[in-house]
Design a protein around this motif. Structure first.
Motif, PDB file in Angstrom:
ATOM      1  N   ILE A 258       0.841  -1.207   0.000  1.00 15.36           N
ATOM      2  CA  ILE A 258       0.000   0.000   0.000  1.00 15.36           C
ATOM      3  C   ILE A 258       0.875   1.256   0.000  1.00 15.36           C
ATOM      4  N   MET A 259       1.939   1.223   0.773  1.00  7.36           N
ATOM      5  CA  MET A 259       2.826   2.375   0.890  1.00  7.36           C
ATOM      6  C   MET A 259       3.477   2.718  -0.446  1.00  7.36           C
ATOM      7  N   THR A 260       4.019   1.721  -1.117  1.00  7.30           N
ATOM      8  CA  THR A 260       4.756   1.946  -2.369  1.00  7.30           C
ATOM      9  C   THR A 260       3.852   1.975  -3.595  1.00  7.30           C
ATOM     10  N   GLN A 261       2.592   1.488  -3.420  1.00  4.08           N
ATOM     11  CA  GLN A 261       1.650   1.358  -4.532  1.00  4.08           C
ATOM     12  C   GLN A 261       2.208   0.444  -5.622  1.00  4.08           C
ATOM     13  N   VAL A 262       2.969  -0.559  -5.184  1.00  4.67           N
ATOM     14  CA  VAL A 262       3.561  -1.550  -6.090  1.00  4.67           C
ATOM     15  C   VAL A 262       3.248  -2.934  -5.525  1.00  4.67           C
ATOM     16  N   PRO A 263       2.746  -3.881  -6.347  1.00  2.00           N
ATOM     17  CA  PRO A 263       2.454  -5.234  -5.858  1.00  2.00           C
ATOM     18  C   PRO A 263       3.716  -5.920  -5.338  1.00  2.00           C
ATOM     19  N   ARG A 264       3.506  -6.844  -4.380  1.00  2.00           N
ATOM     20  CA  ARG A 264       4.633  -7.526  -3.757  1.00  2.00           C
ATOM     21  C   ARG A 264       5.496  -8.253  -4.781  1.00  2.00           C
ATOM     22  N   GLU A 265       4.868  -8.886  -5.747  1.00  2.00           N
ATOM     23  CA  GLU A 265       5.641  -9.669  -6.725  1.00  2.00           C
ATOM     24  C   GLU A 265       6.554  -8.810  -7.595  1.00  2.00           C
ATOM     25  N   LYS A 266       6.220  -7.488  -7.724  1.00  2.00           N
ATOM     26  CA  LYS A 266       7.064  -6.602  -8.516  1.00  2.00           C
ATOM     27  C   LYS A 266       8.156  -5.937  -7.673  1.00  2.00           C
ATOM     28  N   LEU A 267       8.070  -6.148  -6.362  1.00  2.00           N
ATOM     29  CA  LEU A 267       9.093  -5.607  -5.470  1.00  2.00           C
ATOM     30  C   LEU A 267      10.156  -6.662  -5.153  1.00  2.00           C
ATOM     31  N   ILE A 268       9.710  -7.895  -4.912  1.00  2.00           N
ATOM     32  CA  ILE A 268      10.651  -8.956  -4.523  1.00  2.00           C
ATOM     33  C   ILE A 268      11.638  -9.222  -5.654  1.00  2.00           C
ATOM     34  N   GLY A 269      12.908  -9.234  -5.297  1.00  2.00           N
ATOM     35  CA  GLY A 269      13.980  -9.436  -6.271  1.00  2.00           C
ATOM     36  C   GLY A 269      14.578  -8.131  -6.764  1.00  2.00           C
ATOM     37  N   ARG A 270      13.909  -6.983  -6.503  1.00  2.00           N
ATOM     38  CA  ARG A 270      14.429  -5.687  -6.938  1.00  2.00           C
ATOM     39  C   ARG A 270      15.345  -5.107  -5.873  1.00  2.00           C
ATOM     40  N   ASN A 271      16.384  -4.411  -6.314  1.00  2.00           N
ATOM     41  CA  ASN A 271      17.297  -3.750  -5.389  1.00  2.00           C
ATOM     42  C   ASN A 271      16.709  -2.391  -4.992  1.00  2.00           C
ATOM     43  N   VAL A 272      16.837  -2.057  -3.717  1.00  2.00           N
ATOM     44  CA  VAL A 272      16.250  -0.797  -3.226  1.00  2.00           C
ATOM     45  C   VAL A 272      16.881   0.417  -3.905  1.00  2.00           C
ATOM     46  N   ARG A 273      18.108   0.297  -4.378  1.00  2.00           N
ATOM     47  CA  ARG A 273      18.765   1.429  -5.055  1.00  2.00           C
ATOM     48  C   ARG A 273      18.055   1.742  -6.369  1.00  2.00           C
ATOM     49  N   ASP A 274      17.618   0.687  -7.078  1.00  2.00           N
ATOM     50  CA  ASP A 274      16.868   0.898  -8.322  1.00  2.00           C
ATOM     51  C   ASP A 274      15.500   1.498  -8.026  1.00  2.00           C
ATOM     52  N   LEU A 275      14.852   0.998  -6.979  1.00  2.00           N
ATOM     53  CA  LEU A 275      13.539   1.529  -6.600  1.00  2.00           C
ATOM     54  C   LEU A 275      13.648   2.990  -6.154  1.00  2.00           C
ATOM     55  N   GLU A 276      14.754   3.325  -5.504  1.00  2.00           N
ATOM     56  CA  GLU A 276      14.973   4.703  -5.068  1.00  2.00           C
ATOM     57  C   GLU A 276      15.135   5.622  -6.275  1.00  2.00           C
ATOM     58  N   ARG A 277      15.875   5.162  -7.300  1.00  3.17           N
ATOM     59  CA  ARG A 277      16.054   5.972  -8.510  1.00  3.17           C
ATOM     60  C   ARG A 277      14.721   6.184  -9.230  1.00  3.17           C
ATOM     61  N   GLU A 278      13.826   5.192  -9.114  1.00  2.00           N
ATOM     62  CA  GLU A 278      12.507   5.295  -9.737  1.00  2.00           C
ATOM     63  C   GLU A 278      11.514   6.069  -8.865  1.00  2.00           C
ATOM     64  N   LYS A 279      11.977   6.604  -7.735  1.00  2.00           N
ATOM     65  CA  LYS A 279      11.163   7.416  -6.827  1.00  2.00           C
ATOM     66  C   LYS A 279      10.022   6.620  -6.186  1.00  2.00           C
ATOM     67  N   VAL A 280      10.207   5.287  -6.085  1.00  2.00           N
ATOM     68  CA  VAL A 280       9.212   4.493  -5.370  1.00  2.00           C
ATOM     69  C   VAL A 280       9.198   4.917  -3.910  1.00  2.00           C
ATOM     70  N   PHE A 281      10.385   5.145  -3.360  1.00  2.00           N
ATOM     71  CA  PHE A 281      10.550   5.780  -2.045  1.00  2.00           C
ATOM     72  C   PHE A 281      11.861   6.552  -2.056  1.00  2.00           C
ATOM     73  N   SER A 282      11.912   7.621  -1.288  1.00  2.00           N
ATOM     74  CA  SER A 282      13.106   8.468  -1.278  1.00  2.00           C
ATOM     75  C   SER A 282      13.243   9.177   0.072  1.00  2.00           C
ATOM     76  N   PRO A 283      14.412   9.033   0.698  1.00  2.00           N
ATOM     77  CA  PRO A 283      15.519   8.148   0.343  1.00  2.00           C
ATOM     78  C   PRO A 283      15.232   6.723   0.813  1.00  2.00           C
ATOM     79  N   SER A 284      16.094   5.795   0.413  1.00  2.00           N
ATOM     80  CA  SER A 284      15.949   4.409   0.865  1.00  2.00           C
ATOM     81  C   SER A 284      16.648   4.264   2.213  1.00  2.00           C
ATOM     82  N   VAL A 285      15.882   3.982   3.259  1.00  8.75           N
ATOM     83  CA  VAL A 285      16.478   3.824   4.583  1.00  8.75           C
ATOM     84  C   VAL A 285      17.330   2.550   4.627  1.00  8.75           C
ATOM     85  N   THR A 286      16.970   1.565   3.800  1.00  8.46           N
ATOM     86  CA  THR A 286      17.768   0.339   3.729  1.00  8.46           C
ATOM     87  C   THR A 286      19.163   0.648   3.200  1.00  8.46           C
TER      88      THR A 286
END
Length: 472
Positions: free
Chosen positions: A44-72
């Protein structure tokens, strides 16, 4: 713990159900930031389904502005637990903490990010801050209405003493909590101005203390300001004494005639302004105080600091906010109103009904008032006490009557600080005289030997009310 593991063995998705039941986002990655698992709130927070998040690196998601900054990412780079405010695509804000999960050798195995939505809290805080600022503004306006006409140290009326621009400046200075400096000749209302700043400030419920730095010797002045401990010096109170700084706790301390402060105390005052701590005479520990300092002087502190007679660092510290009160001779427009006000005030105080001959006000207008408002106030009190039913010219001090006999240009010279001021004063007097005697600006211009347009430019320059002067 054994019971917990037993429940987990009986139900394969036991821990994931627990994590999904939490109202906060739980986001788990390996040590490199690759997403391993997220709970339902993370979707709900990222507005992205779980299956599209698992396996992705948080650095790539951060560049795509899914969340900013990445606390991980921040936790991995710092090799320690990190907390920060994280923002997602829709603008919502989360307080996010990255927790490092380590093995028995201290090596990072995984990183767990825990995120809580603080969007509404931020909005509420912002609204609260705006409301507080608005309430403080309204509170100051109400305090303006409630401040009594008579101040504690002088019978003065702020509407008469203060120019509108000065009153506006006082309001701004009252809104902040830093040091202020009031300059002006003796008797211009510096004490009343300092007290008004205090009454309009958020310190108005706390004490307003004041002292004249020129009124007592250095040793006594130091003890009055900072107090002293038991046995600090011969003749001292056996129990010690609190100083004015401690007495003004939470409020304002007004230092009048700050230019007379001895060098030793200048250094001690500067230390207090910088640290908000002071050392009583005979004391060994510094005491912290929450006190605002307002200072006043009739001397040129900048020139004194250049000559080494006043500490330059203290001058600049005091001069953060400043108000200059003009002398009464440069505010002729308020003299008659002030005189009438003081007449009414002392009539009430002494239960009499004295009146004033209009010719007295004409003499007041031509007098240069070296003692300013205080001189006018004291004179009116004396006249109310000593005069008969009507205050006439004969009741005025001899120096005022002598001034009346002087030529106009000599009166102007006495009231001017420089040749340009003298010339402007003479020009203004001539314009006022012509406007009083003539029925129109055209006739007044003819009398003065200038064009009407030139006359109107001078009228505007000197702030003369043409209709009022022509009606006299």
């Amino acid at each position: 713990m054994d019971q917990l593991m037993k429940l987990a063995s009986q139900r394969s998705n036991f821990f994931t159900e627990i994590l999904n039941s939490i109202d906060d986002a739980i986001y788990i990655t390996d040590k490199n930031g690759v997403t391993l698992w997220v709970n339902h709130i993370s979707e709900i927070m990222t507005q992205v389904p779980r299956e599209k998040l698992i396996g992705r690196n948080v650095r790539d998601l951060e560049r795509e502005k899914v969340f900013s900054p990445s606390v991980t990412r921040l936790a991995a780079e710092a090799n320690s637990n990190i907390s920060t405010v994280q923002e997602v695509r829709d603008g919502r804000k989360y307080i996010a903490t990255g927790h490092l999960v380590k093995d028995e050798n201290g090596e990072v195995m995984a990183i767990v990010a825990h995120c809580r939505d603080i969007t509404e809290a931020v909005k509420t805080s912002s609204r609260l801050r705006d409301t507080e600022e608005l309430l403080e503004k309204y509170s100051q306006e109400l305090r303006k209405l409630k401040i009594p006409i008579h101040t504690s140290n002088s019978v003065t009326k702020k509407e008469l003493i203060l120019h509108p621009s000065t009153e506006e400046l006082i309001g701004k200075i009252a809104n902040v909590d830093t040091t202020a400096l009031i300059t002006g000749e003796t008797g211009t209302g510096k004490s009343a101005t300092a007290e008004r700043i205090h009454l309009l400030s958020n310190r108005h419920k706390a004490p307003f203390m004041q002292i004249n730095c020129a009124s007592m010797p250095e040793q006594l002045l130091e003890s009055e300001l900072f107090g002293y401990k038991k046995g600090a010096f011969t003749g001292a109170n056996t129990a010690g004494k609190h100083g004015l700084i401690q007495a003004a706790e939470g409020g304002t301390l007004f230092l009048d005639e700050i230019g007379e402060l001895p060098p030793h105390l200048q250094a001690k005052l500067l230390h207090f302004l910088q640290t908000k701590t002071y050392l009583p005479i005979g004391g060994r520990e510094y005491i912290k105080a929450n006190v605002r300092i307002i200072a006043a002087t009739n001397r040129d502190l900048e020139k004194m600091s250049e000559e080494g007679a006043f500490r330059s660092d203290l001058y600049y510290r005091l001069h953060i906010l400043s108000i200059n009160l003009p002398p009464l001779r440069k505010r002729k427009e308020v003299i008659n109103d002030l005189a009438s006000y003081f007449l009414e005030t002392y009539n009430q105080n002494y239960r009499v009904n004295k009146r004033m001959n209009p010719s007295v006000l004409d003499i007041f207008q031509s007098y240069h008032w070296p003692g300013n408002i205080r001189e006018l106030e004291n004179l009116m009190e004396r006249l109310v006490i000593l005069c008969d039913t009507t205050i006439d010219e004969k009741d005025l001090p001899q120096k005022m009557m002598e001034n009346k006999l002087l030529p106009d240009y000599m009166k102007a010279a006495e009231q001017s600080d420089s040749m340009p001021e003298l010339l402007e004063s003479i020009e203004r007097s001539m314009i006022l005289d012509a406007l009083r005697k003539e029925k129109s600006t055209r006739k007044a211009a003819d009398k003065l030997g200038v064009t009407q347009s030139l006359l109107m430019r001078r009228v505007k320059k000197y702030g003369i009310d043409v209709h009022e002067e022509s009606a006299i």
